[in-house]
Design a protein around this motif. Structure first.
Motif, PDB file in Angstrom:
ATOM      1  N   LEU A 142      38.086  31.212  48.474  1.00 23.03           N
ATOM      2  CA  LEU A 142      37.378  31.287  47.356  1.00 23.03           C
ATOM      3  C   LEU A 142      35.857  31.867  47.726  1.00 23.03           C
ATOM      4  O   LEU A 142      35.539  32.657  46.906  1.00 23.03           O
ATOM      5  N   GLN A 143      35.610  32.049  48.749  1.00 22.53           N
ATOM      6  CA  GLN A 143      34.501  32.902  49.058  1.00 22.53           C
ATOM      7  C   GLN A 143      34.721  34.289  49.071  1.00 22.53           C
ATOM      8  O   GLN A 143      33.958  35.172  48.587  1.00 22.53           O
ATOM      9  N   ILE A 150      31.390  39.729  42.789  1.00 19.36           N
ATOM     10  CA  ILE A 150      30.020  40.346  42.928  1.00 19.36           C
ATOM     11  C   ILE A 150      30.022  41.892  43.159  1.00 19.36           C
ATOM     12  O   ILE A 150      29.528  42.463  42.570  1.00 19.36           O
ATOM     13  N   ASP A 151      31.099  42.112  44.151  1.00 15.95           N
ATOM     14  CA  ASP A 151      31.239  43.681  44.632  1.00 15.95           C
ATOM     15  C   ASP A 151      31.507  44.487  43.338  1.00 15.95           C
ATOM     16  O   ASP A 151      30.805  45.492  43.038  1.00 15.95           O
ATOM     17  N   PHE A 152      32.410  43.927  42.605  1.00 11.29           N
ATOM     18  CA  PHE A 152      32.969  44.943  41.664  1.00 11.29           C
ATOM     19  C   PHE A 152      31.995  44.797  40.175  1.00 11.29           C
ATOM     20  O   PHE A 152      31.802  45.711  39.510  1.00 11.29           O
ATOM     21  N   LYS A 310      27.993  33.975  59.310  1.00 11.73           N
ATOM     22  CA  LYS A 310      28.502  32.425  59.276  1.00 11.73           C
ATOM     23  C   LYS A 310      27.655  31.534  58.182  1.00 11.73           C
ATOM     24  O   LYS A 310      28.270  30.420  58.050  1.00 11.73           O
ATOM     25  N   ASN A 311      26.846  32.008  57.558  1.00 11.58           N
ATOM     26  CA  ASN A 311      26.375  31.227  56.396  1.00 11.58           C
ATOM     27  C   ASN A 311      26.177  31.731  55.074  1.00 11.58           C
ATOM     28  O   ASN A 311      25.341  31.521  54.119  1.00 11.58           O
ATOM     29  N   TRP A 312      27.264  32.661  54.876  1.00 13.43           N
ATOM     30  CA  TRP A 312      27.426  33.232  53.454  1.00 13.43           C
ATOM     31  C   TRP A 312      27.521  32.172  52.118  1.00 13.43           C
ATOM     32  O   TRP A 312      28.043  31.237  52.389  1.00 13.43           O
ATOM     33  N   LEU A 316      22.774  33.640  49.031  1.00 17.42           N
ATOM     34  CA  LEU A 316      22.135  34.570  50.005  1.00 17.42           C
ATOM     35  C   LEU A 316      22.705  36.095  49.517  1.00 17.42           C
ATOM     36  O   LEU A 316      21.758  36.807  49.912  1.00 17.42           O
ATOM     37  N   GLU A 317      23.888  36.047  48.943  1.00 19.19           N
ATOM     38  CA  GLU A 317      24.221  37.400  48.526  1.00 19.19           C
ATOM     39  C   GLU A 317      23.296  37.895  47.479  1.00 19.19           C
ATOM     40  O   GLU A 317      22.780  39.114  47.737  1.00 19.19           O
ATOM     41  N   PHE A 318      22.996  37.187  46.447  1.00 15.00           N
ATOM     42  CA  PHE A 318      22.081  37.792  45.549  1.00 15.00           C
ATOM     43  C   PHE A 318      20.537  37.915  46.046  1.00 15.00           C
ATOM     44  O   PHE A 318      19.753  38.754  45.688  1.00 15.00           O
TER      45      PHE A 318
END
Length: 334
Positions: A142-143, A150-152, A310-312, A316-318
């Motif tokens: 799922l991650q 998000i990438d695309f 480890k903590n994605w 955090l991505e945004f």
């Protein structure tokens, strides 16, 4: 904050005092091996009245009688960060605090870095019992699905919005440094597999006539528009095509050349662990750590890369994407 960031003398503890914090707490690091950077110290000095760094090589009698005794007289609340892989001085400090009736809280350097500094502690040398080895793993299904979306989606928007910059860069590069508009270079990606990183060329054609070398912040091999591209990260735009090919992600550890990754793996513990996910155009280390080259800087960046792995989370991505936008707008790219 007083005197130099890193002490040159290993015989004495190093004290950094806050002029703004109203806290009555102090924090001590035992077995200190220079893993804190200016950003970390800024965070700590906003929370603690003093930050005290106890190097590995220090006489125990001096530590207790000359160094700690006068400090402990002024404070009752003490936060102790232990580095048990290097020495047992944290036990001495803990026992001294107990007999002097001080309130003391103790954490390992691994737990402290991850909880308070948002990075994973990487020691200077390999250790037999490292909690990092058992807790680091790649993302689940799922991650990965969320990450791919998000990438695309973000890359598609960036590609559309940046299209005028592609034409501008083509014209300016041809004017200032006739030759290829793009440059391709082999980099190490997911699972140590190599791929070709494509960027707008920002250096002269003879940039590596003397062999492979790290680029520097004010690299003389960079032509004028190339420097602008590097500051605004326009030179990274062609890598969006690599995102669609599935070679890299928008966010992840910065891909390095094989010659550098092999040298880092020899001197930095767990350096190869950063390759369990795809590299990225931008990354947590890129927005948290200033420009640097060499093993010392690579170790600091690895701490952030491993925290990201480890903590994605989507949050955090945004956060990293937003910090990258601010970096570009402030002309602080590299």
């Amino acid at each position: 904050m007083n005197t130099p960031l890193y002490p040159t003398c290993q015989q004495y503890i190093h004290r950094l005092k806050s002029k703004k914090s109203i806290s009555k707490q102090i924090i001590l690091f035992t077995g200190y091996d220079y893993f804190l950077q200016k950003h970390d110290l800024k965070v700590l000095l906003a929370r603690y009245r003093e930050v005290i760094l106890v190097p590995r090589l220090i006489d125990e009698t001096y530590l207790v009688k000359e160094a700690l005794a006068p400090i402990f007289e002024s404070y009752t609340d003490i936060h102790l960060v232990a580095n048990p892989e290097y020495d047992e001085r944290y036990r001495i400090i803990y026992e001294f605090a107990a007999i002097t009736n001080k309130n003391i809280k103790i954490l390992t350097v691994y737990d402290f870095c991850e909880k308070y500094l948002k990075k994973v502690y990487v020691p200077e040398s390999y250790t037999e019992s490292n909690p990092l080895l058992s807790s680091l793993r790649s993302r689940n299904y799922l991650q990965n699905l969320s990450k791919t979306f998000i990438d695309f989606s973000v890359s598609s928007v960036l590609l559309a919005v940046s299209s005028p910059l592609w034409l501008l860069s083509r014209v300016r590069i041809a004017q200032e440094s006739p030759g290829p508009i793009f440059y391709r270079q082999s980099r190490v990606g997911l699972n140590q597999e190599e791929f070709y990183c494509i960027k707008f060329r920002s250096m002269r054609l003879d940039a590596e006539a003397a062999g492979a070398q790290f680029s520097s912040k004010k690299d003389k091999r960079v032509f004028k528009y190339g420097a602008f591209m590097r500051a605004t990260r326009i030179d990274e735009l062609p890598q969006l095509l690599s995102v669609f090919r599935g070679e890299i992600s928008l966010v992840g550890p910065r891909p390095e050349r094989r010659i550098f990754t092999e040298s880092f793996e020899e001197v930095i513990p767990h350096y190869s662990s950063r390759h369990i996910i795809k590299p990225g155009i931008t990354g947590y280390a890129q927005v948290m750590y200033p420009y640097g080259a060499g093993a010392k800087d690579a170790r600091h960046k690895l701490m952030y890369d491993l925290y990201y792995i480890k903590n994605w989370t989507v949050g955090l991505e945004f956060k990293i994407i937003w910090k990258t936008v601010l970096t570009v707008l402030n002309y602080k790219g590299y």
